[in-house]
Design a protein around this motif. Structure first.
Motif, short mmCIF file in Angstrom:
data_model
loop_
_atom_site.label_atom_id
_atom_site.label_comp_id
_atom_site.label_asym_id
_atom_site.label_seq_id
_atom_site.Cartn_x
_atom_site.Cartn_y
_atom_site.Cartn_z
N GLU A 180 3.73 1.72 -1.39
CA GLU A 180 4.38 1.92 -2.68
C GLU A 180 3.41 2.08 -3.83
N ALA A 181 2.18 1.62 -3.66
CA ALA A 181 1.20 1.66 -4.75
C ALA A 181 0.62 3.06 -4.90
N VAL A 182 0.34 3.45 -6.13
CA VAL A 182 -0.29 4.75 -6.39
C VAL A 182 -1.74 4.67 -5.92
N GLN A 183 -2.10 5.57 -5.02
CA GLN A 183 -3.45 5.58 -4.45
C GLN A 183 -4.41 6.43 -5.29
N TRP B 166 0.83 -1.21 0.00
CA TRP B 166 0.00 0.00 0.00
C TRP B 166 0.87 1.26 0.00
N ASP C 131 3.35 8.83 0.23
CA ASP C 131 3.20 10.26 -0.04
C ASP C 131 1.98 10.84 0.68
N ARG D 246 1.53 8.06 -3.95
CA ARG D 246 1.65 6.72 -3.39
C ARG D 246 1.16 6.78 -1.94
N SER E 139 -4.24 10.00 -8.43
CA SER E 139 -3.43 10.91 -9.22
C SER E 139 -4.13 12.26 -9.26
#
Length: 128
Positions: free
Chosen positions: A26-29, A24, A46, A43, A31
């Motif tokens: 590292e995955a793009v949540q 979770w 972020d 991510r 944009s």
């Protein structure tokens, strides 16, 4: 509740995700669309950094209070910083730039809290 250090939420959330669902972080949540037509990907790590920055601003504002709860908040913020530092140094899952920046936010909270409290109490003491 007034003495609870808000950055403890970010440290806890990052630790929980790093230990249970590292993908979770590292995955793009989502944009964020920009005027240039490109998207700014966020991510999981972020998102936690942005949350930490917002909560750091709130903590700095709360540091201007000179109540007994504020002193307890500073002490608890120091505990959160020490925990984050130990996690960074000891835990393999926390050895990355995202958690390092979160740990720096906790250090900034401690420094700002004690600095603001000391300077405001010095000013109050000089008025008497």
């Amino acid at each position: 509740m007034a003495s609870f250090p808000l950055l403890a939420i970010v440290v806890f959330l990052y630790s929980a995700f790093a230990l249970t669902a590292p993908g979770w972080l590292e995955a793009v949540q989502f944009s964020l669309p920009l005027l240039s037509g490109n998207g700014l990907p966020f991510r999981g790590g972020d998102v936690l950094l942005v949350l930490g920055l917002v909560l750091l601003c709130v903590e700095v504002y709360r540091a201007t209070s000179s109540s007994k709860g504020a002193v307890l908040n500073h002490v608890l913020s120091l505990v959160v910083f020490i925990i984050a530092l130990i996690e960074l140094l000891v835990m393999r899952q926390m050895a990355n730039m995202t958690f390092f920046l979160i740990m720096l936010m906790t250090a900034s909270d401690v420094i700002a809290g004690f600095t603001v409290t000391i300077s405001s109490s010095r000013r109050d003491w000089q008025r008497e």
